[in-house]
Design an enzyme around this catalytic site. Sequence first.
Site, mmCIF file in Angstrom:
data_model
loop_
_atom_site.group_PDB
_atom_site.id
_atom_site.type_symbol
_atom_site.label_atom_id
_atom_site.label_comp_id
_atom_site.label_asym_id
_atom_site.label_seq_id
_atom_site.Cartn_x
_atom_site.Cartn_y
_atom_site.Cartn_z
ATOM 1 C CD GLU A 48 -3.195 3.666 -5.692
ATOM 2 O OE1 GLU A 48 -4.189 3.080 -6.174
ATOM 3 O OE2 GLU A 48 -2.245 3.067 -5.187
ATOM 4 C CG HIS A 67 -3.416 -0.264 -7.336
ATOM 5 N ND1 HIS A 67 -3.583 0.408 -6.147
ATOM 6 C CD2 HIS A 67 -3.587 -1.579 -7.035
ATOM 7 C CE1 HIS A 67 -3.845 -0.457 -5.183
ATOM 8 N NE2 HIS A 67 -3.854 -1.667 -5.699
ATOM 9 N NE ARG A 108 -4.198 -1.483 -0.159
ATOM 10 C CZ ARG A 108 -4.259 -2.447 -1.058
ATOM 11 N NH1 ARG A 108 -3.236 -2.644 -1.884
ATOM 12 N NH2 ARG A 108 -5.330 -3.214 -1.154
#
Length: 325
Positions: free
Chosen positions: A270, A289, A241
Amino acid sequence: MSHTIWCNAALNERAEQMLVDGAMGHRVIFAKERLASVLKAGKSDEGIAEADVVFGQPEPAECLQRAKIKWVAVTSAGYGRYDTPEFLENFKARGSVFSTSSTVFAEPCAQHVMAMMLALGRQLLESYAEQRGDKQWKFFERRSASVLMNGQTVLLLGYGTIARRLTELLAPFGMKIYAVRRKAHSERGVFVISEERVTSVLGEADHVVNLLPDNEATRNYVNARRLAACKPGARFYNIGRGTTVDENALMQALENGKLGAAYLDVFAEEPLPSSSRLWTTRNCFITPHTAGGRSDQDVALVKHFVGNFKKFAEGETGAMDDRVV
């Protein structure tokens, strides 16, 4: 006993039918608003009041309020928003089950990291940049900078399902692999270490792979102090993360050459803003991601859920995959 399954995942048509078929003899309710991304939590939905099984990304507070819910299965490997004493202890106390879909994402995430290790080691990214740029034939530079993974040292920050699969993929290279976890005990082919040994092992590692989840104990875990302890030229990878890394400290370590390279798939914010300096930081490589991405994701998630649902319905909750509580 008949169960009612509430789902707020935006599944494709094939996966949705697989879910209905897999729950044969049981009821399936779909939320009015369904989520395409596993990174978001859903909004309150009246249908959840009828359910005793939840599949998707429900609002944690609502799951706590609905004592009827006996099992929550999230469609993600990470479960940061549910990783609180209030949620997990409450579920455990009332005998409810909470599980993730870690197994679904272990293979793509592990392959993604391995791909970046190989790409960096074999100078593929640099060669591609030259192909798109000045088209120079840097024969000697690229050959002399290419390295083998054989015999190198890897430090895994976290040792869950993804880390175990990555360890299997790296086995043929004969690498020395360390892994940090709360409970240090031996694992075949892996030196599991305690928190106290992280700093010393950072000085040995050619590759540092961050797989940490987001919680109070892990935020900014990879900070200036730990980066300073890294072996000069080490390569850092983050598929955990973004909040677990001090991004300013990371950029500084890349700019001053302390780190040889960084591969980042996750970020504190993000989507990563176009104004972020990470985009242009020296030897920093980015993917949006996508480490856990797989073309058959919806089908794989439903297969995983249906397999667990059969065990749940038969009272074999101890045999369920990726169970947290």
